[in-house]
Design an enzyme around this catalytic site. Structure first.
Site, short mmCIF file in Angstrom:
data_model
loop_
_atom_site.label_atom_id
_atom_site.label_comp_id
_atom_site.label_asym_id
_atom_site.label_seq_id
_atom_site.Cartn_x
_atom_site.Cartn_y
_atom_site.Cartn_z
CB CYS A 142 -0.88 0.07 1.25
SG CYS A 142 -1.89 -1.35 1.50
N GLY A 161 1.31 0.19 -5.16
CA GLY A 161 0.13 -0.66 -5.26
C GLY A 161 -0.65 -0.33 -6.51
CG ASN A 210 2.14 1.19 3.77
OD1 ASN A 210 3.14 1.86 3.63
ND2 ASN A 210 2.09 -0.07 3.39
N GLY A 211 0.67 -1.42 5.79
CA GLY A 211 1.32 -2.31 6.75
C GLY A 211 0.46 -3.52 7.02
CB CYS A 254 10.67 -1.87 5.77
SG CYS A 254 10.88 -2.88 4.28
CE1 TYR A 287 11.21 -3.70 -7.38
CE2 TYR A 287 9.72 -4.29 -5.60
CZ TYR A 287 9.97 -4.10 -6.94
OH TYR A 287 8.97 -4.28 -7.85
CB CYS A 319 7.64 -9.36 4.40
SG CYS A 319 7.23 -7.84 5.28
CB CYS A 367 12.69 -4.64 9.78
SG CYS A 367 12.11 -6.32 9.45
CB CYS A 385 12.68 -10.52 3.88
SG CYS A 385 13.24 -8.86 3.57
#
Ligand code: SF4
Length: 469
Positions: free
Chosen positions: A12, A38, A112-113, A246, A252, A392, A441, A444
């Site tokens: 999002c 998105g 978002n999340g 993140c 990316y 994730c 974080c 991943c």
């Protein structure tokens, strides 16, 4: 990463406007700048004379909103949302913003999340009589607000959010205020800007340029900003924890013209490329990116390796989201539609290909084949992030662990699968160095999840299972 079958999708982007006569139009433009976050649905809610107005639909921002639709969204305050979700009517009810009426009036929310305790909270609320319309985590927040005993909307939002865990960058719109909140870890970005007469909020500051807004600052992790007729104030209703933004936003997801936490995404990617060149050197003739996401890292790699940078793959920007395959016998049709090789650059050369990450490996394999067909003598893949081994749980749509090629294959095995001559990944330390050290974080890549979770599949897969897809 370039193909839908081998791609991470951010879930999002959110955008808010407080205090402009053109609130819906500005929200439209803001969402347009966040379209990369998105592409499956979009929505805008405005408020006029205390009444919430909302329009949402499946598709790109420009498909969901026409001038006529925007004209039916008057009011000086607006929140908007773009979302990645699997296409299909059954998902329309999950399209945001979500709006509800409750005892204090109406409230709309854009999120978002992903919450990590959504299942437990939903089960508890359902056992106490709540009825849920959709499968989104955001609805859990709305129910908690409606059930709170606190006297004001701001208090209720704070009360609700202290009961949820995980990742949330949220915008709330009520009859007379806008509330922006970032979770205590700050997983997802959220920034504040200012136009001549309005405050604006955006998942990424790149959206401010288009509407000539000035970037003011990022929300702090755990911060709640309230704007009403008295002005703007800031609250910190959560227990403080160490920031865990993140890191994949830099690798990316975010647009390269955004700066997150004061760090330019473009520059961070270039630094990742430079470090990659130092960590994974290779004798070669030319460096090419997988466009568009690999471009900045490839520039950094070429600079550090003192090799020429060329656009050996050209990306078509006019590919629709769906297409009709003329003959199923045409192999690699999908990748050929999006990327085409420049033979003059590739023929007879030892080529370094820079990509930001490898998910399943299927796209990389197609790209390598395409480069070989165009005459490349050697193909060396260099990846500007560490191997992606874990899903994730904080708002990014990743495949399950078994589908991530690096979770079960060594670099050598991956090179063999994608049929390149060598492969080299950026180290975890190198990635952190590129974004200035601690406070991120990286689960991943490392499996070290900052917030525990109960479910064993990523939230998006869980939702698919719920609707029987
Ligand atoms: Fe970002 Fe990866 Fe952490 Fe998800 S697990 S928040 S994609 S760094």
């Amino acid at each position: 990463m370039t193909l839908d079958d081998d791609h991470f999708h951010d879930q999002c982007g959110v955008f808010g406007v407080y205090g402009s006569k053109e609130a819906a139009n500005l929200a439209y433009l803001g969402l347009h700048s966040l379209q990369h976050r998105g592409q499956e649905s979009a929505g805008i809610a405005t408020v006029e004379h205390g009444r919430l107005l909302i329009h949402r639909g499946l598709g790109l921002v420009q498909e969901v909103f026409t001038q006529d639709v925007l004209a039916k969204l008057p009011g000086e305050n607006a929140i908007g949302h773009v979302r990645y979700s699997t296409a299909g009517g059954s998902h329309l009810k999950n399209v945001q913003p979500i709006a509800v009426d409750y005892s204090l009036g109406s409230i709309a929310v854009a999120h978002n999340g992903n919450l990590t305790n959504a299942d437990e909270t939903r089960e508890r609320l359902e056992s106490e009589g709540s009825i849920f319309q959709a499968s989104s985590d955001t609805e859990v927040i709305v129910h908690l607000i409606a059930r709170s005993r606190q006297p004001t909307a701001v208090d209720r939002v704070a009360d609700a959010l202290t009961q949820v865990k995980g990742a949330f960058s949220l915008l709330f719109l009520t009859a007379d205020e806008m509330i922006a909140v970032r979770d205590p870890f700050g997983f997802r970005p959220l920034s504040i800007g200012r136009t001549k007469d309005a405050y604006v909020f955006s998942s990424e500051p790149c959206a401010f340029d288009l509407i000539s807004a000035e970037y003011l600052r990022d929300l702090e992790p755990g911060e709640m900003v309230v704007i009403d007729q008295q002005g703007m104030r800031s609250l910190f209703p959560f227990a403080s924890v160490n920031r865990k933004m993140c890191i994949f936003e830099y690798v990316y997801f975010a647009r390269p013209d955004s700066a997150l936490g004061g760090i330019s995404v473009y520059e961070a990617r270039k630094r990742m490329g430079r470090t990659l060149a130092a960590e994974q050197p290779i004798d070669a003739d030319v460096v090419i990116p997988v466009p568009d996401s690999g471009v900045a890292a490839a520039l950094g790699f070429a600079e550090a390796a003192k090799l020429p940078f060329e656009m050996g793959l050209i990306r078509s920007h006019y590919v629709g989201r769906t297409f009709i395959e003329p003959e199923s016998s045409i192999r690699h049709f999908g990748v050929r539609l999006k990327l085409s090789p420049v033979r003059e650059i590739l023929a007879g050369k030892r080529v370094v290909v820079i990509d930001d990450s490898i998910v399943r490996g299927t796209t990389s394999r197609k790209i390598v084949k395409m480069l070989r067909d165009a005459g490349a003598r050697e193909i060396h893949m260099r990846i500007s992030s560490p191997p992606t081994r874990w899903p994730c749980f904080y708002g990014i749509d990743t495949p399950s662990r078994s589908e991530l090629i690096a979770s079960s294959h060594t670099a050598e095995e991956i090179a063999k699968y994608v049929t390149c001559d060598s492969i080299g990944y950026l180290s975890v330390e190198g990635m952190h160095k590129a974004v200035g050290g601690a406070g991120y974080c990286d689960a991943c890549f490392t499996g070290e999840y900052p917030v525990p979770f109960r479910q064993t599949v990523p939230p998006n897969r869980r939702q698919l299972a719920l609707v029987g897809v």
